[in-house]
Design an enzyme around this catalytic site. Structure first.
Site, PDB file in Angstrom:
ATOM      1  N   GLU A 103       3.105  -6.357  14.343  1.00 42.93           N
ATOM      2  CA  GLU A 103       1.937  -6.347  15.186  1.00 42.93           C
ATOM      3  C   GLU A 103       1.405  -7.700  15.040  1.00 42.93           C
ATOM      4  O   GLU A 103       0.959  -8.308  16.223  1.00 42.93           O
ATOM      5  CB  GLU A 103       1.033  -5.385  14.846  1.00 42.93           C
ATOM      6  CG  GLU A 103      -0.096  -5.125  15.524  1.00 42.93           C
ATOM      7  CD  GLU A 103      -1.363  -4.586  15.230  1.00 42.93           C
ATOM      8  OE1 GLU A 103      -1.324  -3.784  14.179  1.00 42.93           O
ATOM      9  OE2 GLU A 103      -2.277  -4.274  16.217  1.00 42.93           O
ATOM     10  N   ARG A 141       0.774  -1.108  -0.140  1.00 37.07           N
ATOM     11  CA  ARG A 141       0.040  -0.156  -0.025  1.00 37.07           C
ATOM     12  C   ARG A 141       0.686   1.285  -0.035  1.00 37.07           C
ATOM     13  O   ARG A 141       0.499   2.465  -0.392  1.00 37.07           O
ATOM     14  CB  ARG A 141      -0.910   0.004   1.191  1.00 37.07           C
ATOM     15  CG  ARG A 141      -2.216  -1.079   0.925  1.00 37.07           C
ATOM     16  CD  ARG A 141      -2.771  -1.463   1.944  1.00 37.07           C
ATOM     17  NE  ARG A 141      -2.244  -2.409   2.778  1.00 37.07           N
ATOM     18  CZ  ARG A 141      -2.220  -2.918   3.831  1.00 37.07           C
ATOM     19  NH1 ARG A 141      -3.341  -2.586   4.654  1.00 37.07           N
ATOM     20  NH2 ARG A 141      -1.389  -3.457   4.887  1.00 37.07           N
TER      21      ARG A 141
HETATM   22  P1  AMP Z   1       4.399  -2.146  12.081  1.00 38.60           P
HETATM   23  O1  AMP Z   1       5.770  -2.730  11.423  1.00 38.60           O
HETATM   24  O2  AMP Z   1       4.097  -2.776  13.369  1.00 38.60           O
HETATM   25  O3  AMP Z   1       4.613  -0.744  12.079  1.00 38.60           O
HETATM   26  O4  AMP Z   1       3.356  -2.524  11.098  1.00 38.60           O
HETATM   27  C1  AMP Z   1       3.205  -1.633  10.032  1.00 38.60           C
HETATM   28  C2  AMP Z   1       2.635  -2.623   8.658  1.00 38.60           C
HETATM   29  O5  AMP Z   1       1.714  -3.655   9.126  1.00 38.60           O
HETATM   30  C3  AMP Z   1       2.078  -1.727   7.685  1.00 38.60           C
HETATM   31  O6  AMP Z   1       2.833  -2.296   6.495  1.00 38.60           O
HETATM   32  C4  AMP Z   1       0.618  -1.954   7.840  1.00 38.60           C
HETATM   33  O7  AMP Z   1      -0.091  -2.296   6.585  1.00 38.60           O
HETATM   34  C5  AMP Z   1       0.404  -3.318   8.457  1.00 38.60           C
HETATM   35  N1  AMP Z   1      -0.439  -3.189   9.818  1.00 38.60           N
HETATM   36  C6  AMP Z   1      -0.289  -3.524  11.078  1.00 38.60           C
HETATM   37  N2  AMP Z   1      -1.036  -3.322  11.789  1.00 38.60           N
HETATM   38  C7  AMP Z   1      -2.391  -2.971  11.135  1.00 38.60           C
HETATM   39  C8  AMP Z   1      -3.688  -2.636  11.308  1.00 38.60           C
HETATM   40  N3  AMP Z   1      -4.209  -2.678  12.502  1.00 38.60           N
HETATM   41  N4  AMP Z   1      -4.349  -2.442  10.326  1.00 38.60           N
HETATM   42  C9  AMP Z   1      -3.847  -2.278   8.849  1.00 38.60           C
HETATM   43  N5  AMP Z   1      -2.572  -2.552   8.792  1.00 38.60           N
HETATM   44  C10 AMP Z   1      -1.880  -2.784   9.929  1.00 38.60           C
END
Ligand code: AMP
Length: 179
Positions: free
Chosen positions: A101, A64
């Site tokens: 996450e 995205r």
């Molecule tokens: P992070 O590395 O934990 O900051 O996770 C970010 C990545 O995971 C991004 O590419 C987001 O698209 C995806 N992501 C993580 N949590 C969510 C969520 N609750 N909703 C949508 N996308 C998420």
């Protein structure tokens, strides 16, 4: 451009409970891409936040992030470098694994696309823990580049991204404090 900052971005973001697994509230930004005023608002805001910042190139994170990074690159006349999931890029790459996450992943970028000494903006759709952006930032720094900013539409500060990537001055257009 929305000079009054009255656009209801929250209303344009689809929220999907328990996706991709129970307990996760998924913020789905495909509902922004199908909503032309919302997409335009997000792109215009992104461009305005970096107006006047010296940026040599943008790194967009699969998938995205591509849909924002490409707009930034074309509008500013700077190179667009894709950070892709492992195994997708054909040339010589540098890679970094990181925790999400939910789960873990590895991203790669073409080594020759990130020449040392450049100033980079990294773009994704959402910052949760900040692990993804921190991993990409570390690849840039390993190559001798400078990360001058990170941008996402959505921030989830309760997952700690400000602690992890605060030094890069993360910019988000909307934050959600809890699920
Ligand atoms: P992070 O590395 O934990 O900051 O996770 C970010 C990545 O995971 C991004 O590419 C987001 O698209 C995806 N992501 C993580 N949590 C969510 C969520 N609750 N909703 C949508 N996308 C998420």
């Amino acid at each position: 451009m929305n000079p009054n900052n009255t656009f209801d971005l929250d209303a344009a973001i689809r929220k999907v409970p328990d996706f991709p697994k129970p307990g996760i509230l998924f913020y789905d930004i495909t509902s922004i891409f199908t909503n032309p005023p919302a997409y335009k608002y997000v792109v215009d805001e992104m461009l305005s936040r970096y107006n006047g910042t010296e940026i040599d190139g943008v790194i967009a994170i699969e998938s995205r992030g591509f849909l924002l990074g490409s707009c930034f690159a074309v509008a500013n006349g700077v190179p667009l470098v894709l950070a892709r999931k492992k195994g997708k890029l054909p040339g010589k790459t540098i890679e970094m694994s990181y925790d999400l996450e939910y789960g873990s992943a590895t991203l790669e970028i073409h080594e020759e696309d990130v020449a040392p000494g450049r100033r980079w903006l990294i773009i994704d759709d959402l910052i949760a823990t900040g692990g993804t952006l921190a991993a990409v930032a570390s690849m840039i720094e390993r190559r001798g580049g400078e990360v001058v900013g990170i941008f996402s539409i959505i921030g989830l500060p309760f997952l700690g991204f400000r602690e992890k990537v605060g030094k890069y001055g993360p910019v988000t257009l909307i934050d959600y404090d809890n699920e």
